[in-house]
Design a protein around this motif. Structure first.
Motif, mmCIF file in Angstrom:
data_model
loop_
_atom_site.group_PDB
_atom_site.id
_atom_site.type_symbol
_atom_site.label_atom_id
_atom_site.label_comp_id
_atom_site.label_asym_id
_atom_site.label_seq_id
_atom_site.Cartn_x
_atom_site.Cartn_y
_atom_site.Cartn_z
ATOM 1 N N VAL A 61 65.765 101.961 -15.433
ATOM 2 C CA VAL A 61 64.375 101.575 -15.679
ATOM 3 C C VAL A 61 63.925 102.218 -16.986
ATOM 4 O O VAL A 61 64.061 103.436 -17.158
ATOM 5 C CB VAL A 61 63.456 102.048 -14.525
ATOM 6 C CG1 VAL A 61 62.020 101.610 -14.774
ATOM 7 C CG2 VAL A 61 63.958 101.522 -13.187
ATOM 8 N N TYR B 276 65.061 103.190 -1.340
ATOM 9 C CA TYR B 276 65.215 103.350 -2.788
ATOM 10 C C TYR B 276 64.722 104.718 -3.226
ATOM 11 O O TYR B 276 63.748 105.243 -2.707
ATOM 12 C CB TYR B 276 64.418 102.291 -3.559
ATOM 13 C CG TYR B 276 64.991 100.910 -3.465
ATOM 14 C CD1 TYR B 276 66.073 100.526 -4.262
ATOM 15 C CD2 TYR B 276 64.461 99.985 -2.583
ATOM 16 C CE1 TYR B 276 66.600 99.254 -4.177
ATOM 17 C CE2 TYR B 276 64.984 98.700 -2.492
ATOM 18 C CZ TYR B 276 66.056 98.343 -3.285
ATOM 19 O OH TYR B 276 66.565 97.079 -3.197
ATOM 20 N N MET C 33 58.744 103.047 -16.053
ATOM 21 C CA MET C 33 58.774 104.023 -14.965
ATOM 22 C C MET C 33 57.494 104.852 -14.963
ATOM 23 O O MET C 33 56.935 105.149 -13.906
ATOM 24 C CB MET C 33 60.004 104.922 -15.117
ATOM 25 C CG MET C 33 60.319 105.733 -13.906
ATOM 26 S SD MET C 33 60.783 104.691 -12.514
ATOM 27 C CE MET C 33 60.450 105.816 -11.180
ATOM 28 N N ILE D 111 59.080 97.138 -10.818
ATOM 29 C CA ILE D 111 60.445 97.471 -11.203
ATOM 30 C C ILE D 111 61.228 96.231 -10.793
ATOM 31 O O ILE D 111 61.404 95.969 -9.593
ATOM 32 C CB ILE D 111 60.982 98.723 -10.458
ATOM 33 C CG1 ILE D 111 60.056 99.928 -10.646
ATOM 34 C CG2 ILE D 111 62.404 99.018 -10.884
ATOM 35 C CD1 ILE D 111 59.929 100.452 -12.050
ATOM 36 N N TRP E 260 66.334 106.863 -16.197
ATOM 37 C CA TRP E 260 65.874 106.649 -14.825
ATOM 38 C C TRP E 260 66.790 105.627 -14.172
ATOM 39 O O TRP E 260 66.783 104.459 -14.530
ATOM 40 C CB TRP E 260 64.438 106.127 -14.806
ATOM 41 C CG TRP E 260 63.400 107.183 -14.953
ATOM 42 C CD1 TRP E 260 62.664 107.467 -16.069
ATOM 43 C CD2 TRP E 260 62.962 108.095 -13.937
ATOM 44 N NE1 TRP E 260 61.801 108.496 -15.810
ATOM 45 C CE2 TRP E 260 61.956 108.900 -14.501
ATOM 46 C CE3 TRP E 260 63.312 108.301 -12.597
ATOM 47 C CZ2 TRP E 260 61.305 109.904 -13.786
ATOM 48 C CZ3 TRP E 260 62.670 109.301 -11.882
ATOM 49 C CH2 TRP E 260 61.678 110.084 -12.478
ATOM 50 N N TYR E 261 67.590 106.078 -13.212
ATOM 51 C CA TYR E 261 68.476 105.194 -12.453
ATOM 52 C C TYR E 261 67.822 104.835 -11.126
ATOM 53 O O TYR E 261 67.122 105.650 -10.529
ATOM 54 C CB TYR E 261 69.819 105.876 -12.180
ATOM 55 C CG TYR E 261 70.700 105.982 -13.394
ATOM 56 C CD1 TYR E 261 71.573 104.956 -13.740
ATOM 57 C CD2 TYR E 261 70.648 107.109 -14.214
ATOM 58 C CE1 TYR E 261 72.382 105.050 -14.864
ATOM 59 C CE2 TYR E 261 71.448 107.213 -15.343
ATOM 60 C CZ TYR E 261 72.316 106.182 -15.655
ATOM 61 O OH TYR E 261 73.103 106.274 -16.767
ATOM 62 N N VAL E 262 68.084 103.618 -10.654
ATOM 63 C CA VAL E 262 67.618 103.191 -9.336
ATOM 64 C C VAL E 262 68.798 103.327 -8.384
ATOM 65 O O VAL E 262 69.861 102.773 -8.622
ATOM 66 C CB VAL E 262 67.132 101.723 -9.350
ATOM 67 C CG1 VAL E 262 66.576 101.338 -7.982
ATOM 68 C CG2 VAL E 262 66.102 101.503 -10.444
ATOM 69 N N VAL F 80 63.275 95.238 -7.514
ATOM 70 C CA VAL F 80 63.131 96.299 -6.516
ATOM 71 C C VAL F 80 61.763 96.249 -5.858
ATOM 72 O O VAL F 80 61.650 96.116 -4.642
ATOM 73 C CB VAL F 80 63.367 97.704 -7.135
ATOM 74 C CG1 VAL F 80 63.170 98.796 -6.102
ATOM 75 C CG2 VAL F 80 64.757 97.790 -7.744
ATOM 76 N N ASN G 95 63.324 113.332 -9.757
ATOM 77 C CA ASN G 95 63.410 112.107 -8.971
ATOM 78 C C ASN G 95 62.016 111.671 -8.562
ATOM 79 O O ASN G 95 61.057 112.434 -8.669
ATOM 80 C CB ASN G 95 64.299 112.327 -7.741
ATOM 81 C CG ASN G 95 63.711 113.336 -6.785
ATOM 82 O OD1 ASN G 95 62.898 112.995 -5.930
ATOM 83 N ND2 ASN G 95 64.098 114.603 -6.923
ATOM 84 N N PHE H 48 64.382 106.837 -7.193
ATOM 85 C CA PHE H 48 64.535 106.763 -8.644
ATOM 86 C C PHE H 48 64.929 108.155 -9.127
ATOM 87 O O PHE H 48 64.249 109.137 -8.814
ATOM 88 C CB PHE H 48 63.227 106.321 -9.291
ATOM 89 C CG PHE H 48 62.768 104.975 -8.797
ATOM 90 C CD1 PHE H 48 63.172 103.814 -9.430
ATOM 91 C CD2 PHE H 48 61.950 104.875 -7.682
ATOM 92 C CE1 PHE H 48 62.763 102.568 -8.963
ATOM 93 C CE2 PHE H 48 61.530 103.634 -7.200
ATOM 94 C CZ PHE H 48 61.947 102.481 -7.846
ATOM 95 N N ARG I 235 70.096 103.355 -4.182
ATOM 96 C CA ARG I 235 69.818 102.940 -2.813
ATOM 97 C C ARG I 235 70.213 104.080 -1.882
ATOM 98 O O ARG I 235 71.215 104.750 -2.105
ATOM 99 C CB ARG I 235 70.621 101.686 -2.485
ATOM 100 C CG ARG I 235 70.189 100.992 -1.223
ATOM 101 C CD ARG I 235 70.980 99.713 -0.990
ATOM 102 N NE ARG I 235 70.925 98.749 -2.080
ATOM 103 C CZ ARG I 235 69.932 97.886 -2.286
ATOM 104 N NH1 ARG I 235 68.901 97.893 -1.485
ATOM 105 N NH2 ARG I 235 69.978 97.041 -3.272
#
Length: 197
Positions: free
Chosen positions: A114, A77, A119, A178, A26-28, A181, A50, A79, A30
């Motif tokens: 994350v 944001y 998550m 998170i 799981w990438y955060v 964030v 996502n 995820f 922007r």
């Protein structure tokens, strides 16, 4: 009525992107100009998992009527659960306005990831769209002072977070976050539904 507002779900007909790597995390990311929901729709079409925390709001139309609309709960944001190569491909060819959220771990500057359990808890709590959820400024809550707990029953069953005091609220709440964030506090949870972990 809230039920008439569609949720973003990835179970539509999709063209799967070829996954080059087995490291799915799981990438955060922007998103610029509050295009979270647009990016989520496109990722769904591409078959990429996502999550955008959303809320339903009553928006006023130019003709004076109101309409229920789904809006992002946390602006800018998204995820994304995928491997780095797939996300890089999407950023380059599909959604150039996506950017990794970067942070430093052990003196190494890297893309924010994350952990799956964190998550899952965040999605479980925010996904309920309970109107009593409190979105918190991370600086306003001393999160290190809380007790790590798991909610054992009710709509938030299975979520893990910190049981701590929220400024301006009498009772303690379970906070799921998170880091760096977003942090969100549940409504009051009965003591018998909380297990210390």
């Amino acid at each position: 009525m809230v039920a008439s507002v569609p949720r973003l779900c990835p179970d539509v007909e999709k063209e799967q992107l070829q996954q080059v790597s087995d490291t799915v995390q799981w990438y955060v990311l922007r998103v610029t100009y509050q295009r979270e929901l647009i990016a989520a729709r496109r990722l769904n079409e591409l078959g990429v998992e996502n999550f955008v925390p959303t809320k339903v709001v009553r928006a006023k139309l130019p003709n004076g009527r109101t309409k229920l609309q789904r809006r992002a709960l946390v602006h800018n944001y998204i995820f994304v659960r995928s491997d780095r190569q797939t996300i890089d491909h999407i950023k380059q060819f599909e959604l150039p306005y996506l950017r990794y959220v970067m942070h430093t771990i052990n003196s190494v500057y890297q893309a924010m990831v994350v952990p799956p359990e964190q998550m899952r808890s965040f999605m479980l709590v925010v996904g309920t769209e309970d109107e009593r959820l409190m979105l918190l400024e991370q600086q306003s809550v001393e999160l290190k002072a809380g007790t790590r707990v798991r909610i054992m029953g009710g709509v938030f069953a299975g979520a893990e977070g910190l049981l701590t005091k929220v400024p301006g609220i009498r009772e303690r709440r379970v906070i799921v976050r998170i880091e760096g964030v977003v942090a969100v506090a549940t409504p009051r949870i009965e003591r018998e539904l909380i297990e210390i972990i």
